[in-house]
Design a protein around this motif. Structure first.
Motif, PDB file in Angstrom:
ATOM      1  N   ASP A 328       0.832  -1.211   0.000  1.00 20.19           N
ATOM      2  CA  ASP A 328       0.000   0.000   0.000  1.00 20.19           C
ATOM      3  C   ASP A 328       0.865   1.260   0.000  1.00 20.19           C
ATOM      4  O   ASP A 328       0.544   2.252  -0.684  1.00 20.19           O
ATOM      5  CB  ASP A 328      -0.943   0.006   1.209  1.00 20.19           C
ATOM      6  N   ASP A 329       1.957   1.217   0.745  1.00 21.24           N
ATOM      7  CA  ASP A 329       2.867   2.370   0.794  1.00 21.24           C
ATOM      8  C   ASP A 329       3.562   2.577  -0.546  1.00 21.24           C
ATOM      9  O   ASP A 329       3.771   3.714  -0.988  1.00 21.24           O
ATOM     10  CB  ASP A 329       3.915   2.178   1.897  1.00 21.24           C
ATOM     11  N   PHE A 330       3.920   1.469  -1.210  1.00 24.27           N
ATOM     12  CA  PHE A 330       4.580   1.544  -2.519  1.00 24.27           C
ATOM     13  C   PHE A 330       3.663   2.216  -3.529  1.00 24.27           C
ATOM     14  O   PHE A 330       4.092   3.078  -4.312  1.00 24.27           O
ATOM     15  CB  PHE A 330       4.963   0.140  -3.000  1.00 24.27           C
ATOM     16  N   ILE A 331       2.382   1.829  -3.509  1.00 24.30           N
ATOM     17  CA  ILE A 331       1.411   2.393  -4.450  1.00 24.30           C
ATOM     18  C   ILE A 331       1.149   3.862  -4.115  1.00 24.30           C
ATOM     19  O   ILE A 331       1.144   4.731  -5.001  1.00 24.30           O
ATOM     20  CB  ILE A 331       0.088   1.603  -4.410  1.00 24.30           C
ATOM     21  N   ALA A 332       0.933   4.151  -2.835  1.00 20.93           N
ATOM     22  CA  ALA A 332       0.619   5.524  -2.422  1.00 20.93           C
ATOM     23  C   ALA A 332       1.780   6.484  -2.711  1.00 20.93           C
ATOM     24  O   ALA A 332       1.560   7.645  -3.107  1.00 20.93           O
ATOM     25  CB  ALA A 332       0.275   5.557  -0.935  1.00 20.93           C
ATOM     26  N   ALA A 333       3.007   6.010  -2.525  1.00 22.42           N
ATOM     27  CA  ALA A 333       4.192   6.852  -2.730  1.00 22.42           C
ATOM     28  C   ALA A 333       4.661   6.837  -4.186  1.00 22.42           C
ATOM     29  O   ALA A 333       5.647   7.491  -4.529  1.00 22.42           O
ATOM     30  CB  ALA A 333       5.323   6.392  -1.821  1.00 22.42           C
TER      31      ALA A 333
END
Length: 366
Positions: A328-333
């Motif tokens: 989720d962090d990879f996608i959001a960032a």
């Protein structure tokens, strides 16, 4: 990693049709007579995972490499298989080599396809197969208990512990219960695995229905669902003939259009593949870069060095640290650099337990 699921069932329930659809090949001969599959056919299929496509798009990866799961098509079992009926000994040996069992049950009526017992009853079929596996396990455990008795006299702690596990499994089998229902401590699990119990393998029931029942199931699938729930197992409903048609379509657009026409959101095969993956206690982590985005298979609960070893044994031996970004962090960032800039990339050491969906870069020294 080499994990696989064996596809088993009575003759003419749709095992080979399902296998052909899974692998999108005609490797297994799907014919309307018992024992058309003599040698176990093996096929590897990609695990459907939309996360990998998202990661690849953000990373600008030139190639996408999904994780895979192996399926083994094992010829039909019949009553008396544990005593060699219907080439039973050979088939039981093939099941013993797999890590989990996908049990296909016929839940459709068709006068043109003969049932070996003359009528359609998935609960009876499930009990026939389970009984044959239980009988084979009983014969095996009796021999193992006899063999270990002499060794246990020496008082070796591991031998005595293994003997205790054997005795508990024997009690369950005598009661007509599968070996997988035995209660084990964490330390006892390795002893249990060495027993090679056919009924010790995790199981997924696959209900094969007619095209009309593919989206909703029927009274027979409801009975199988209830039986699976009672056992703490899972069940999936599919129409093998529809899955075979879908597998032959050339493009994703054609498959999506076909699925919409018959009222399905996704191929039933996707459910089976994901369920098989979960059945084996596996999870996925990702690596991503300009050259490729790749999904890797690792057991649930694995620590970072073990996960690194899936890429190369040198990575595990020389493990230093892992740069980890949650999915989720990879996608959001919007990728690795964005995760670094926002503090979402973590440095993890040897004790880090990998989570499903982690995007990881390993640092190692050999």
């Amino acid at each position: 990693m080499g994990f696989n699921c064996g596809i088993v069932g009575m003759p003419n329930v749709g095992k080979s049709t399902l296998f052909n659809a899974l692998t999108a090949t005609a490797a297994a001969q799907a014919a309307n007579f018992p024992f058309c599959t003599i040698e176990p056919n093996v096929g590897r299929v990609a695990l459907p995972d939309a996360r990998l496509d998202q990661i690849a798009k953000i990373a600008g990866s030139a190639q996408i490499v999904p994780t895979q799961l192996e399926f083994v098509d094992i010829a039909g079992l019949v009553k008396g298989a544990s005593q060699g009926e219907g080439l039973g000994n050979q088939f039981l040996a093939n099941i013993r080599e797999t890590h989990a069992v996908i049990h296909v049950l016929r839940c459709f009526e068709d006068d043109d396809i003969h049932h070996v017992d003359g009528s359609v009853d998935p609960i009876r079929d499930a009990e026939v197969i389970e009984t044959e596996l239980l009988l084979a396990d009983l014969e095996s455990i009796d021999k193992q208990i006899e063999n270990i008795a002499r060794k246990a006299r020496g008082g070796d702690k591991d031998i005595v512990a293994q003997q205790e596990v054997m005795k508990r499994v024997k009690v369950l089998l005598d009661e007509g219960k599968p070996a997988r229902s035995v209660d084990l401590t964490h330390d006892e699990i390795p002893f249990f695995k060495t027993l090679g119990m056919l009924t010790g393998k995790p199981i997924l029931y696959v209900c094969n229905v007619s095209e009309d029942d593919a989206a909703t199931g029927n009274d027979l699938t409801a009975k199988v669902e209830a039986m699976a729930a009672q056992q703490g197992a899972q069940s999936v409903t599919i129409c093998a003939s529809i899955e075979s048609e879908i597998a032959q379509l050339d493009s994703a657009e054609e498959r999506a259009e076909f699925l919409e026409t018959i009222g399905l959101e996704e191929p039933g095969l996707n459910k089976i593949i994901r369920a098989g993956f979960n059945l084996l206690g596996l999870q996925t982590y990702f690596t991503a870069g300009p050259k490729e985005a790749r999904a890797w298979t690792v057991r649930t609960g694995a620590k970072a060095p073990e996960a690194a070893g899936e890429i190369h044994t040198d990575f595990e031996k020389g493990f230093i640290k892992a740069e980890v970004i949650g999915f989720d962090d990879f996608i959001a960032a919007k990728g690795e650099q964005g995760a670094k800039d926002t503090g979402k990339m973590r440095m993890e050491g040897k004790e880090y337990v990998v989570k499903d969906g982690d995007v990881i870069l390993f640092k190692f020294n050999v």
